[in-house]
Design a protein around this motif. Structure first.
Motif, PDB file in Angstrom:
ATOM      1  N   SER A   1      -3.772   7.331 -40.191  1.00 45.93           N
ATOM      2  CA  SER A   1      -3.556   8.086 -41.418  1.00 45.93           C
ATOM      3  C   SER A   1      -4.362   9.379 -41.504  1.00 45.93           C
ATOM      4  O   SER A   1      -3.800  10.468 -41.622  1.00 45.93           O
ATOM      5  CB  SER A   1      -3.893   7.192 -42.621  1.00 45.93           C
ATOM      6  N   ASP A   2      -5.687   9.293 -41.461  1.00 48.15           N
ATOM      7  CA  ASP A   2      -6.525  10.462 -41.708  1.00 48.15           C
ATOM      8  C   ASP A   2      -6.391  11.493 -40.590  1.00 48.15           C
ATOM      9  O   ASP A   2      -6.076  12.661 -40.828  1.00 48.15           O
ATOM     10  CB  ASP A   2      -7.982  10.029 -41.865  1.00 48.15           C
TER      11      ASP A   2
ATOM     12  N   HIS B   1      -4.597  15.114 -41.035  1.00 51.97           N
ATOM     13  CA  HIS B   1      -5.594  16.176 -41.056  1.00 51.97           C
ATOM     14  C   HIS B   1      -5.576  17.043 -39.803  1.00 51.97           C
ATOM     15  O   HIS B   1      -5.864  18.241 -39.866  1.00 51.97           O
ATOM     16  CB  HIS B   1      -6.973  15.541 -41.245  1.00 51.97           C
TER      17      HIS B   1
ATOM     18  N   ASP C   1      -6.506   3.206 -46.672  1.00 50.08           N
ATOM     19  CA  ASP C   1      -6.093   4.489 -46.111  1.00 50.08           C
ATOM     20  C   ASP C   1      -7.346   5.294 -45.783  1.00 50.08           C
ATOM     21  O   ASP C   1      -8.148   5.606 -46.673  1.00 50.08           O
ATOM     22  CB  ASP C   1      -5.227   5.245 -47.121  1.00 50.08           C
TER      23      ASP C   1
ATOM     24  N   ALA D   1      -7.739   8.360 -45.034  1.00 51.60           N
ATOM     25  CA  ALA D   1      -7.798   9.678 -45.671  1.00 51.60           C
ATOM     26  C   ALA D   1      -8.378   9.570 -47.076  1.00 51.60           C
ATOM     27  O   ALA D   1      -9.089  10.472 -47.536  1.00 51.60           O
ATOM     28  CB  ALA D   1      -6.406  10.303 -45.714  1.00 51.60           C
TER      29      ALA D   1
ATOM     30  N   ARG E   1     -12.212   9.234 -46.794  1.00 50.58           N
ATOM     31  CA  ARG E   1     -12.841  10.533 -46.507  1.00 50.58           C
ATOM     32  C   ARG E   1     -12.866  11.410 -47.756  1.00 50.58           C
ATOM     33  O   ARG E   1     -13.877  12.072 -48.044  1.00 50.58           O
ATOM     34  CB  ARG E   1     -12.102  11.250 -45.376  1.00 50.58           C
ATOM     35  N   GLN E   2     -11.776  11.428 -48.511  1.00 54.33           N
ATOM     36  CA  GLN E   2     -11.726  12.249 -49.715  1.00 54.33           C
ATOM     37  C   GLN E   2     -12.748  11.787 -50.749  1.00 54.33           C
ATOM     38  O   GLN E   2     -13.397  12.595 -51.411  1.00 54.33           O
ATOM     39  CB  GLN E   2     -10.325  12.237 -50.315  1.00 54.33           C
TER      40      GLN E   2
ATOM     41  N   LYS F   1     -17.152   6.890 -40.798  1.00 53.43           N
ATOM     42  CA  LYS F   1     -15.869   7.436 -40.369  1.00 53.43           C
ATOM     43  C   LYS F   1     -15.916   7.909 -38.925  1.00 53.43           C
ATOM     44  O   LYS F   1     -16.960   8.278 -38.393  1.00 53.43           O
ATOM     45  CB  LYS F   1     -15.491   8.632 -41.247  1.00 53.43           C
TER      46      LYS F   1
ATOM     47  N   ASP G   1     -12.404  12.507 -37.641  1.00 48.04           N
ATOM     48  CA  ASP G   1     -11.898  12.628 -39.005  1.00 48.04           C
ATOM     49  C   ASP G   1     -12.738  13.585 -39.848  1.00 48.04           C
ATOM     50  O   ASP G   1     -12.207  14.261 -40.734  1.00 48.04           O
ATOM     51  CB  ASP G   1     -11.875  11.258 -39.697  1.00 48.04           C
TER      52      ASP G   1
END
Length: 316
Positions: free
Chosen positions: A105-106, A110, A229, A231, A234-235, A246, A250
């Motif tokens: 995903s990430d 990204h 997820d 991502a 990370r957000q 992580k 990423d």
């Protein structure tokens, strides 16, 4: 006894590796009945039973076990012959037809989407089909031909082309979070912080293993945020909600821009990235060129992190 069709051997090997006619049928775009018919034809040609069947599973018979290794070798030899001819006819190693990929995903959203667009800009003969998810389903259960994955393949029959063999999982947090809560000075101090945890499949990844220069430690972390997820995790870290563990791939851009700060730099966990394919028949010059391209992009992204830099013996 005579094998008249190499396609039958391909179905046999795929069924042996999957342990299911249904999964192989889905992957090869056949019906389960067609797979069963191919196996029966091969058994009739060889005069022996290759699988023991039950209502839910199939497993190799003693004769099937003996056939599996030479069947793989025969298919590998054929792939090498085809690859040599393709390499001679197309020195540029272009891809063609559908390219069905599974991406994490990430990293997928990204970085990989942009890299793939760049790589395929001049390959108009390619149709790209993506599955973007952190769920690590078996490749034979997905309508994909190859996947970008962290860690080693979950099936010894799969082929892994290294993209970032020295990539590592690292601890990060935002400057805003550190201003409010301070930075942990030891792995054990993670227990008093809000750790952003990741759910993989049905399992909550809350035991963080960190490897140091002389030893490794596993810390059971806690926190008020968890997601399936990467991502999202990370957000959350960028937003200052907690500490994340992580992949360096990423968070490399966030570290370079100052949105995140590396914590406990002497501690990390290996997280090699590979391009995984189901069989050697897929290792065309075009696919090898794609793997080399992605490996170069990964290495450029990881260059600021010394422990993640690629060495000459890693290849790529």
């Amino acid at each position: 006894m005579k094998i008249n069709r190499l396609d039958d051997l391909q179905v046999f090997v795929a069924a042996a590796e999957a342990g299911s006619f249904t999964d192989v049928a889905r992957h090869l775009h056949l019906t389960p009945a067609a797979v069963s018919a191919v196996v029966k034809r091969l058994e009739q040609a060889l005069g022996t039973r290759l699988f023991e069947r039950s209502t839910r599973h199939v497993r190799l018979s003693e004769a099937g076990e003996r056939l599996l290794a030479p069947a793989r070798q025969a298919l590998q030899a054929l792939a090498q012959c085809e690859g040599a001819l393709q390499d001679a006819n197309d020195p540029a190693g272009r891809l063609a037809g559908p390219l069905r990929m599974a991406l994490p995903s990430d990293l997928g959203r990204h970085q990989l989407l942009g890299w793939l667009a760049e790589f395929l800009a001049d390959d108009e003969a390619v149709s790209l089909e993506l599955r973007v998810s952190d769920r690590l389903s078996h490749l034979l259960e997905q309508p994909v031909d190859l996947a970008v994955r962290y860690g080693e393949p979950d099936d010894s029959g799969f082929i892994a082309l290294p993209l970032a063999p020295r990539n590592a999982r690292v601890l990060v947090a935002s400057p805003a979070y550190l201003a409010r809560h301070g930075a942990p000075q030891t792995p054990a101090e993670l227990r008093r912080h809000n750790c952003l945890r990741f759910v993989l499949g049905e399992a909550l990844y809350s035991r963080w293993r960190l490897e140091g220069a002389a030893a490794a430690q596993t810390v059971e972390v806690r926190g008020r945020h968890q997601a399936d997820d990467g991502a999202v995790v990370r957000q959350w870290a960028v937003q200052g909600l907690g500490i994340a563990y992580k992949s360096a791939l990423d968070v490399a851009d966030d570290l370079a821009a100052g949105r995140l700060v590396r914590l406990l730099p002497g501690w990390s966990e290996p997280a090699p990235l590979n391009l995984v394919v189901v069989s050697r028949q897929q290792l065309t010059p075009g696919l090898r060129r794609l793997a080399a391209f992605l490996a170069r992009r990964c290495q450029a992204l990881l260059a600021p992190l010394p422990e993640c830099r690629q060495t000459p013996e890693d290849g790529g």
